[in-house]
Design an enzyme around this catalytic site. Structure first.
Site, PDB file in Angstrom:
ATOM      1  N   HIS A  75     -37.371 -27.008 -38.010  1.00 30.25           N
ATOM      2  CA  HIS A  75     -36.483 -27.981 -37.379  1.00 30.25           C
ATOM      3  C   HIS A  75     -37.221 -29.308 -37.160  1.00 30.25           C
ATOM      4  O   HIS A  75     -36.672 -30.383 -37.422  1.00 30.25           O
ATOM      5  CB  HIS A  75     -35.979 -27.404 -36.051  1.00 30.25           C
ATOM      6  CG  HIS A  75     -35.056 -28.299 -35.301  1.00 30.25           C
ATOM      7  ND1 HIS A  75     -33.797 -28.627 -35.747  1.00 30.25           N
ATOM      8  CD2 HIS A  75     -35.213 -28.942 -34.108  1.00 30.25           C
ATOM      9  CE1 HIS A  75     -33.213 -29.426 -34.866  1.00 30.25           C
ATOM     10  NE2 HIS A  75     -34.056 -29.640 -33.867  1.00 30.25           N
ATOM     11  N   ASP A  78     -37.613 -31.153 -40.377  1.00 32.42           N
ATOM     12  CA  ASP A  78     -36.333 -31.737 -40.755  1.00 32.42           C
ATOM     13  C   ASP A  78     -36.122 -33.068 -40.032  1.00 32.42           C
ATOM     14  O   ASP A  78     -35.695 -34.065 -40.639  1.00 32.42           O
ATOM     15  CB  ASP A  78     -35.203 -30.758 -40.441  1.00 32.42           C
ATOM     16  CG  ASP A  78     -33.853 -31.265 -40.906  1.00 32.42           C
ATOM     17  OD1 ASP A  78     -33.746 -31.705 -42.072  1.00 32.42           O
ATOM     18  OD2 ASP A  78     -32.901 -31.210 -40.109  1.00 32.42           O
TER      19      ASP A  78
END
Length: 111
Positions: A75, A78
């Site tokens: 995450h 990202d």
């Protein structure tokens, strides 16, 4: 071992970088090129910090093959990639708005 705090720092600094890049585009669109460029530099500064945390984490993986990656780290990566893209696009949009502003000035001068 990879610290969740270090992973969170990637998210925080990358999020700041992306927000600053998007705000820089808005500034440029409103004609505030100088302010947009300052925001873009601040965005890049935040991105550099996020990247350093990321590099440190990658070095931990390189030195500890048993280290396990998790979704939280994915995450964070990202977020960092989105911030890189936003910063790259912000530079292009700022340049475009600056060129358009210069063209408007030339048109008014020649009218």
């Amino acid at each position: 071992m990879i610290s969740e705090t270090d992973v969170m720092q990637i998210i925080v600094y990358a999020g700041n970088a992306k927000s600053l890049a998007m705000n820089a585009i808005k500034e440029a669109k409103s004609g505030e090129i100088s302010g947009a460029k300052k925001m873009l530099e601040e965005s890049k500064s935040n991105l550099k910090i996020a990247h350093q945390y990321h590099t440190d984490i990658l070095q931990t993986f390189a030195n500890n093959p048993e280290e396990v990656a998790n979704m939280f780290l994915t995450h964070a990566q990202d977020h960092m990639m989105a911030a890189i893209t936003a910063t790259d696009f912000a530079k292009e949009f700022i340049d475009l708005h600056e060129a358009m502003q210069e063209m408007r000035i030339l048109i008014k001068q020649n009218a």
